[in-house]
Structure formats: C-alpha cells, structure tokens
Design an enzyme around this catalytic site. Structure first.
Site, mmCIF file in Angstrom:
data_model
loop_
_atom_site.group_PDB
_atom_site.id
_atom_site.type_symbol
_atom_site.label_atom_id
_atom_site.label_comp_id
_atom_site.label_asym_id
_atom_site.label_seq_id
_atom_site.Cartn_x
_atom_site.Cartn_y
_atom_site.Cartn_z
ATOM 1 N N ASP A 158 17.414 30.041 -17.577
ATOM 2 C CA ASP A 158 18.152 29.646 -16.370
ATOM 3 C C ASP A 158 17.935 28.172 -16.039
ATOM 4 O O ASP A 158 17.099 27.500 -16.652
ATOM 5 C CB ASP A 158 17.752 30.533 -15.173
ATOM 6 C CG ASP A 158 16.266 30.864 -15.143
ATOM 7 O OD1 ASP A 158 15.468 30.107 -15.726
ATOM 8 O OD2 ASP A 158 15.889 31.868 -14.533
ATOM 9 N N ASP A 177 11.256 39.735 -5.511
ATOM 10 C CA ASP A 177 12.347 40.645 -5.136
ATOM 11 C C ASP A 177 12.909 41.396 -6.338
ATOM 12 O O ASP A 177 13.962 42.016 -6.247
ATOM 13 C CB ASP A 177 13.468 39.878 -4.415
ATOM 14 C CG ASP A 177 14.135 38.822 -5.312
ATOM 15 O OD1 ASP A 177 13.730 38.668 -6.488
ATOM 16 O OD2 ASP A 177 15.072 38.155 -4.829
ATOM 17 N N HIS A 180 13.874 40.049 -9.305
ATOM 18 C CA HIS A 180 14.825 39.356 -10.192
ATOM 19 C C HIS A 180 14.198 39.058 -11.552
ATOM 20 O O HIS A 180 12.977 38.874 -11.653
ATOM 21 C CB HIS A 180 15.394 38.079 -9.546
ATOM 22 C CG HIS A 180 14.438 36.951 -9.372
ATOM 23 N ND1 HIS A 180 14.147 36.365 -8.156
ATOM 24 C CD2 HIS A 180 13.697 36.241 -10.265
ATOM 25 C CE1 HIS A 180 13.296 35.376 -8.321
ATOM 26 N NE2 HIS A 180 13.007 35.284 -9.585
ATOM 27 N N GLU A 236 19.570 37.976 -8.947
ATOM 28 C CA GLU A 236 19.028 38.476 -7.681
ATOM 29 C C GLU A 236 19.498 39.907 -7.424
ATOM 30 O O GLU A 236 20.445 40.384 -8.069
ATOM 31 C CB GLU A 236 19.488 37.552 -6.542
ATOM 32 C CG GLU A 236 18.953 36.126 -6.644
ATOM 33 C CD GLU A 236 17.464 36.001 -6.314
ATOM 34 O OE1 GLU A 236 16.714 36.985 -6.449
ATOM 35 O OE2 GLU A 236 17.044 34.886 -5.937
#
Ligand code: F6R
Length: 259
Positions: free
Chosen positions: A66, A135, A137, A142
């Site tokens: 990413d 969270d 990811h 996400e």
C-alpha cells in the site's frame, strides 16, 4: 491456518524471518512486503542473516502492499521510502525490483489496475508478509472492504489515522486516503504470513482468526486462504479462545512439516 505463538517479540521476528529465508534460499522468489512497525524486527533479522549468514536476495523481487495517496516518494513516511530505509538498503535486493504504488499518480485508478497487472505478469507473490490494524485491516482494507476487492483507493478509518499519527507530526498530518492492494489481491499470494505483537493487537487477532468471516474484520478473509501462518507473541495471543490448542499443535508438529 496455522497459529504460531512465540514467547517474545524477538522470537516472532526470527520465526517470520525463517519463513522468508526458506523462500529466498529456494531461488527466484517474489516477496510481498508490508510496512508499519510489525515487520521491522523481521526485516532487521533478515538483514542480519544477509550480513552474517550469506542470505542473498539478488534473485528476489518484491511488491509493497500500500501507499499513502498524495505523499511524494521522497517523503520519509511514504512506504516507498520506508521499505528502503528499513529493509532494502540493508540487503542486496535490487531497489529497481521493489514495486510500489505511486501515491502521486495523476490517475490512481489506472495506477491500481496496473499494479495488479504487474503482480500477475510476474506470476504472483510467493510469500506475503502482513501486519494487522487494531480495527482488523490488512493492507489498508478498512472494515467494510469487499472480501474480493482488488487494488484501489480507500479512505482511512479515523482509528487508523490516530494509530499512525506516531509516524507523522500528528494525526492531522496523516493522509486521509491511500492506494492499497485489495483483499482479493492479497489472497492471490500463495502464502500469507501475519506478524503481530503486543496486547494492542489481541482483539484484532482474535477477530481475524476465530471470529466470523466478515467484512467487519477484513483480516478474517485469511480464513478462506489455503496457506496462512499467523506468527504472534503471547500478548497478541491473549484473547484467543483456542490458544492452548495452537500451542499443543505446534508442540506436536511433525518434524518434516514446514510452515
Ligand atoms: C502497512 C499495512 C498495514 C499495517 C497495519 C499495522 O503496509 O499494510 O496493514 O500492517 O496498519 O501497522 P503496525 O504494524 O504499524 O501496527
């Protein structure tokens, strides 16, 4: 999915490095590299083995997961720069064969499509290192990300921007958007190796490994993959219901069976 619980973060690093080393020593290999803090110890251990034990990356190539949208490659926090300063500069991996998404592309959608095509053109990723967000990811997929998504632009969750503020001057400096390999793209890699340490990752690890398969926890997509190794320390394993079973299975792992 194999869950490997190690007593310390240093042992997590050396186990993950063992897995990468096996691929690199087997010849031309395509590595999938994560950034963030989780794989740093593994990269240091691989660099040490390069220096001290003849681990040679010259035949390898790599793809990053990413990149922050809008951040120039010259920015020290761009993943283009981070992977070089944390890993590539310390081994003999050719920097020209370390592919990353261009956060400054004038056409991010074309950039994303081209990246997926480039991975496909070399025959795919052999071993993909992954960290996990608090969270759930992976990459920057996400919660709510399609489980079959391809590389594309995503908007970071507020929690992720807060978590990553430590790398920037403050939360306001963390970009809002990113280019990330999709969950489907990541799962095309032949072997996924997740690295997580610390109690801050315990809930996300439990959701990913033992929770329902759900876009609410994007890392749960690993449950569909045929070859996953989750390498974690005791703190990150703290919320796993079946931790005793994972330890038992590891203790009784046949000697001929590799990760
Ligand atoms: C980074 C990436 C992210 C991180 C995750 C955890 O390339 O893909 O998924 O792995 O945000 O970050 P750390 O390791 O800093 O806790």
């Amino acid at each position: 999915m194999e869950i490997v619980i190690r007593p310390t973060a240093a042992e997590v690093d050396s186990t993950a490095a063992d897995i990468v080393e096996r691929y690199v020593r087997s010849g031309a290999t395509t590595l999938g590299l994560a950034t963030g803090s989780s794989p740093i110890g593994t990269y240091r251990e691989l660099a040490r083995r390069h220096r001290d034990a003849g681990l040679d990356f010259a035949a390898a190539q790599a793809f990053l997961l990413d990149e922050y949208l809008g951040l120039p490659r010259t920015d020290p926090q761009s993943y283009y720069s981070v992977i070089r300063s944390e890993f590539v500069d310390h081994v003999d991996l050719d920097p020209a064969r370390v592919w990353s998404l261009d956060g400054e592309s004038s056409d991010p959608e074309a950039e994303a499509d081209g990246f997926d095509s480039s991975i496909g053109a070399v025959g795919g990723v052999d071993v993909q290192l992954l960290g996990i967000g608090t969270d759930g990811h992976i990459g920057f997929n996400e919660p709510g990300s399609s489980l079959t998504s391809r590389t594309r632009v995503k908007t970071l969750a507020a929690q992720t921007r807060r978590d990553n503020a430590r790398f920037f001057g403050g939360v306001d400096d963390v970009p809002h958007q990113v280019l990330t390999q999709g969950l489907g793209t990541i799962c095309d890699a032949r072997h996924l190796v997740m690295i997580a340490t610390g109690v801050g990752k315990a809930a996300a690890i439990a959701a990913a490994v033992e929770g329902p398969l759900s876009a609410f926890c994007p890392a749960s997509v690993m449950q569909l993959h045929p070859h996953v190794t989750v390498v974690i320390d005791e703190a990150a394993a703290a919320s796993l219901a079946l931790a005793d079973y994972y330890r038992y299975a590891l203790e009784h792992k046949p000697s001929w069976q590799s990760f």
